[in-house]
Design an enzyme around this catalytic site. Structure first.
Site, PDB file in Angstrom:
ATOM      1  N   HIS A   1     -19.771  58.785 -43.024  1.00  0.00           N
ATOM      2  CA  HIS A   1     -19.727  58.408 -44.436  1.00  0.00           C
ATOM      3  C   HIS A   1     -20.507  59.429 -45.247  1.00  0.00           C
ATOM      4  CE1 HIS A   1     -19.197  54.705 -42.044  1.00  0.00           C
ATOM      5  NE2 HIS A   1     -18.416  54.285 -43.007  1.00  0.00           N
TER       6      HIS A   1
ATOM      7  N   GLU B   1      -4.240  55.817 -42.733  1.00  0.00           N
ATOM      8  CA  GLU B   1      -4.326  56.884 -43.731  1.00  0.00           C
ATOM      9  C   GLU B   1      -3.102  57.773 -43.771  1.00  0.00           C
ATOM     10  OE1 GLU B   1      -6.710  55.929 -41.716  1.00  0.00           O
ATOM     11  OE2 GLU B   1      -8.289  55.244 -43.069  1.00  0.00           O
TER      12      GLU B   1
END
Ligand SMILES: Cc1ncc(C[n+]2csc(CCOP(=O)(O)OP(=O)(O)O)c2C)c(N)n1
Ligand SMILES: Cc1ncc(C[n+]2csc(CCOP(=O)(O)OP(=O)(O)O)c2C)c(N)n1
Ligand SMILES: [Mg+2]
Ligand SMILES: [Mg+2]
Lengths: 329, 342, 329, 342
Positions: free
Chosen positions: A131, A62
């Site tokens: 999540h 990322e």
């Protein structure tokens, strides 16, 4: 004007597609955004249309997704980076906070970073610890960033296009539970919506509710419920978190005198804390009751098993309960 | 000199200059190195005199910096220098006056208008990209800039500079990995001065050469003597040619000395033997290059004296100007949080 | 009990030294913490005393500093990680937020992370963008962490020792401008202070000021100044930011009815926003005026040049001004 | 098989088992692999039946997982499995019942009491360290755990598992770098199944072998056929011996297939040819090992049928139990935010 009905994920996809078609400087990069079309299919079809050079399946890293995007943005492109889940944005935090947010200021505007970081956030989908997270608070705290969190197809499409055209780094938050849940009308042709202004999504006189994302929809539901008890609730959808539309918020508070701030993030220093603080500082004289909050609890993450996940999530019922309390105050 | 796969330390001894480095060019290179050296020494002096809250320098690293810049196309290629690259930015066209405006944090500083700490480079006209303080972040920016250049099919090379310590950061790995995968036209230029502040290389890496990490990313790793400006030139040129031909990135490691403490906030006597520094200073890259030029008949004492006099004047005037120049007005605290067209 | 006078950096050093001597599981790791003794000399002398195995000069890689420390903590050590400047903590944010803060909760207490992350923060020292930042807001938002920010030698030493002995991850913030500026007495022998309780550092009746770090000292100065005008100010030093001592804060507010929150971080969602929000929610009926804030401005970073740095920093003068306004309300 | 410096792919063909792997041990290994396989197939079925919101499996990777565990000392060495390591945790002693309790997120789940998503391992009694979802973070934890072991002069090895995609993260770089510098007793075990969700290895790395990245960190990189449980055993054993002798870390890359989509949320037909999968399935590690055992006279159809019947019963009972088991009570939302002595 002709309109059509689409859901939130389609709104994202249309905005990306149309902007890529309009402006060849726009590129999309992230994990699985290519042939997979993104794990939520937000980028479905893009690589087929625009090719692998403009739709980049990046390595699983990322910091590089955002760091490379910053470099590309400095050198004339308009990158739209996807972080697969907001929960995985942390490795990119240095690039976002130390670099993207500060470049315009530190170079006195000689360089700017026209970058969009899109990411799905929020819970209630059995996503558990990693999540389900809310990250708007973390980024709203960082001057130099813009933070956008719309929750209807119309707002999402119009604001995503504006974000891509914006000269500054925009954190664009898409509540993943609303992706297929929320449908709505959008115009057939091109349109944009300005970053900044909030919407009064429901007018009311007794209490002002301030929310965004899934919580905005839950707040509308709750407002409808209590309206049958004679409680008239105004629901403000912030849509843009930074820069905050203080005027709309304060005007509503001055009218109603009572405030409920709703957010899904854990309570301590969630973005709503700033809203409370602003109101307590700038509209104190108009207040007829405490500034209440309905939020996620201060626990480290959203649990997986259903009963605990349900207990974590703010719900229309919990909002109704708070509204009743405030109304009775 | 560049070795595919395993990197190799270049052989010792000064080589013949390549033909495009004419006598004038060689003298210009020497001038830039000398200018940088004197400017840096002066910066330390004015810091010690209490006129600057902070300073940092790259003396000892001039050959690496100037040699690599001269192998590239100034104002065309894309440059990402790091905080130690005073000689590099002077070679790229920043004036000494501008350098001193940065040191004094004055409004005319082209880098940040005095808003950021000295040597946080940014000079759009010179294709010098913005640099902050966080180590290694710029490596990813360079990969992104090179990606844009490649997409536009430009004949432009990106070069990014960083220290040996920076190679320990995750961003180093991710940047080289991305560039290797996409065969980007970018040069990763590591100025290995043996220390990250006080931490010696053996505590940063289990292997001796940062250059040897290139092959992991499908790119050649080149290890060179950073004291020899011509070797640096040659290795950088080779990497740039490779990049322009679409053959992808190169990792270059230039072994250099650090002639001062890390910065004015550091005290290097706590972690390195003063003798080590003394030894290093015997192999000064500036005097080495002067000797080379003299041997080639391209330099002599008269020229040296003239040049030094001119440099001295230039540096003094720059300091004088910068010291007297105004700061940004206080209202500017709030400007340029966001971008708008000028 | 015998006491001695030391400054803040000495307090840090003594705490580290004594705990390393007491407990061989304690290790120190970070950039330049070895022979250099840390860039502020907080770890000076430790490597000579305890050896390179327990005082580790790490590679320049913050994610590994914290990540390795987490692994060592899971496996029985008591690591004290130093991040050289708070401004460089971002590469470690994933390890802190995604891992350290969540491990106890996600394993139902089977694993815990007895880790201290020490870092110098704060501005006013010509440190510019990247040597001046405040990061307490970012971490106070993350449940599972403890965040401690004391500002006197007595509090620092006692709380650092407690943090090292604590079974959970503690972000230990040391305001770098106070390192040599602030001196005070500490007992000669071993002592600890509990994580949590705030201190009323000055008693007063008209206004409650809530602060920590350098701003606590500035608030005391300002309180002294306005006392000559008949304004009686109570100054609360939070010392521990999370878990917050709500009781001390609310009790003081209930007494004075007026609140000023002071912090150096930029205004939006700085930790003081949460304090305002709590007071507005839980002590509304006691308020006699708006909850005011004196804070850093919402700009991306602290500028380097003196006039702009001065303009950024909250000062005793700015606090005095706000106190006068509040008093007159 | 382990090659210092450059890594080498091991030669094909099943080798003779080392003497310490007695007939019983070999059969036990086969049992664990078969158990894992059936459990995983059943998990997919119950997911499809709508009983689980999510599932993920490591079928195809059983040889890599079980072979490596058997080369180490269960309940003594330190284990950091990742989400795909169902066969590894069963080999380490987690029961099928416990595995199913995790899948159903029930209060008796030893990993997180149903608080975290399935296969987020943690089992203190078995020295299985806590694993979240963020990719690669555990690599650093393993380095830290190995540092502690080394400091205490324990005869214990740490092993950490991760996928090929994880090698792209900065934490991979930083973890191997730290371990290399301190010569830590740790094994970095990469299960390279060729994909990070949909992204093929060639988009993750410019070079073919993750193992070849070992030398950058001063450690051997070993590339092995992850279908062959004995090769995996041998390579892991060699690495463990190295670690115990104080010679430092090893990077092992096991090439493995991924027999299912990434997880139940994935649709792999969008990015890989079903034929590719078909081809892979012909080289199933479980059937391969069965053939080996049969050739050695250590297995036959009767034993197979008996074993499968037992496994089937065990798995069914486990599912049944887990499905009926209670969730954590709602008040537990607030427990264990901080630690306290039990
Ligand atoms: C991310 C980050 N961590 C720490 C620092 C503090 N710091 C500044 S320079 C430096 C050492 C850099 O060493 P190296 O990369 O070798 O470059 P050199 O200064 O030797 O040229 C450190 C630790 C920083 N600027 N950024
Ligand atoms: C930091 C982070 N980014 C993204 C994800 C989402 N994600 C989960 S698994 C995965 C792919 C992992 O691939 P690999 O490492 O090859 O392991 P495999 O699943 O193939 O075994 C991704 C992108 C994540 N969990 N963590
Ligand atoms: Mg260095
Ligand atoms: Mg994989």
């Amino acid at each position: 004007m002709a309109t059509k009905t689409i859901n939130n994920i389609q709104a994202v996809r249309e905005a990306l597609y149309e902007e890529m078609q309009r402006d060849e400087r726009v590129i999309v990069l992230g994990e699985d955004v290519g042939w997979r079309g993104g794990v939520f299919l937000a980028t479905q079809g893009l690589v087929g249309e625009f090719g692998e050079e403009r739709v980049i399946d990046t390595p699983l890293a990322e910091s590089s997704i955002v760091g490379v995007a910053i470099g590309a943005a400095l050198n004339g492109l308009r990158p739209v980076a996807e972080i697969q889940f907001a929960d995985f944005i942390y490795p990119a935090v240095e690039q976002i906070i130390s670099e993207a947010s500060k470049i315009c200021y530190r170079t006195y505007g000689d360089w700017n970073v026209p970058l969009v970081v899109r990411t799905p956030w929020g819970g209630g989908i059995h996503g558990a610890f990693y999540h389900s997270q809310s990250v708007e608070g973390m980024f709203a705290h960082v001057p130099g960033l813009k933070v956008v969190a719309p929750s209807t197809p119309y707002d999402i499409k119009g604001l995503l296009i504006s974000s891509i055209r914006d000269p500054d780094p925009v954190i664009f938050l898409e509540h993943k539970k609303t992706y297929r849940l929320i449908k709505g009308e959008v115009p057939e042709g091109e349109y944009t919506l300005p970053i900044g202004p909030a919407d009064v999504k429901r007018q009311g006189d007794h209490i002002t509710v301030i929310a965004y994302g899934l919580m905005m929809h839950y707040s509308l539901e709750a407002a409808e419920t209590v309206s049958q008890e004679g409680i008239s609730v105004e629901v403000i959808d912030l849509k843009t978190i930074v820069p905050l539309d203080k005027e709309t918020v304060l005007n509503s508070v001055k009218k109603t005198g009572k405030v409920l701030v709703v957010y899904e993030d854990n309570k301590t220093l969630g973005f709503g804390a700033e809203i409370s603080a602003i109101i307590a500082e700038e509209a104190f004289d108009y207040l007829d009751g405490p500034i209440m909050r309905v939020t996620g609890p201060d626990v480290p993450a959203m649990p997986y098993c259903t009963p605990l996940e349900d207990a974590f999530m703010p719900s229309p019922e919990k909002i109704v309960e708070a509204l009743r309390k405030l109304a009775a105050y | 000199m560049a070795s595919q796969g395993r990197a190799a330390v270049a052989a010792k001894g000064t080589k013949k200059a390549p033909p495009e480095l004419t006598a004038e060019k060689l003298q210009e290179i020497y001038y830039k190195m000398s200018l940088a050296r004197l400017a840096q020494e002066r910066i330390w002096l004015i810091h010690r005199a209490g006129k600057l809250p902070y300073c940092i320098s790259g003396d000892g690293q001039e050959a690496a910096q100037v040699g690599s810049v001269y192998a590239l196309r100034v104002m065309e290629d894309y440059f990402f220098p790091y905080y130690r690259d005073i000689a590099a930015v002077l070679a790229l066209g920043m004036t000494v006056k501008e350098l001193m405006l940065t040191q004094f944090a004055k409004a005319e500083d082209p880098n940040s208008r005095g808003r950021n700490i000295a040597t946080s480079w940014s000079y759009r006209r010179l294709n010098i990209f913005t640099h902050g303080s966080p180590v290694a972040t710029q490596i990813l920016h360079a990969a992104g800039a090179a990606y844009a250049a490649k997409m536009r099919k430009e004949d432009k090379v990106t070069i990014v500079y960083f220290g040996d310590g920076a190679a320990s950061e995750g961003d180093f790995h991710e940047g080289l990995n991305f560039a290797g995968i996409h065969k980007l036209p970018v040069i990763f230029f590591c100025e290995n001065n043996g220390y990250a502040i006080s931490v010696p290389l053996k505590k940063q890496s289990a292997i001796e050469n940062i250059g040897d990490k290139g092959p992991s990313y499908g790119m050649p790793g080149v290890v060179i003597d950073g004291l020899d400006v011509l070797k640096v030139y040659e290795a950088t040129k080779a990497a740039a040619d490779r990049a322009r031909k679409g053959e992808g990135p190169t990792l270059i490691e230039a072994k250099v000395p650090r002639f001062h403490a890390h910065s004015s906030d550091d005290d290097d006597t706590t972690y390195r033997d003063p003798k080590e520094l003394e030894e290093m200073k015997k192999k000064d890259p500036v005097t080495q290059f002067r000797a080379y030029l003299e041997k080639k008949g391209l330099w002599d004492t008269t020229r040296e004296e003239e040049m030094m006099k001119a440099i001295d004047r230039e540096v003094e005037e720059a300091i004088d100007y910068a010291e007297k120049a105004p700061f940004l007005p206080v209202e500017e605290l709030y400007s340029w949080v966001y971008y708008s067209e000028r």
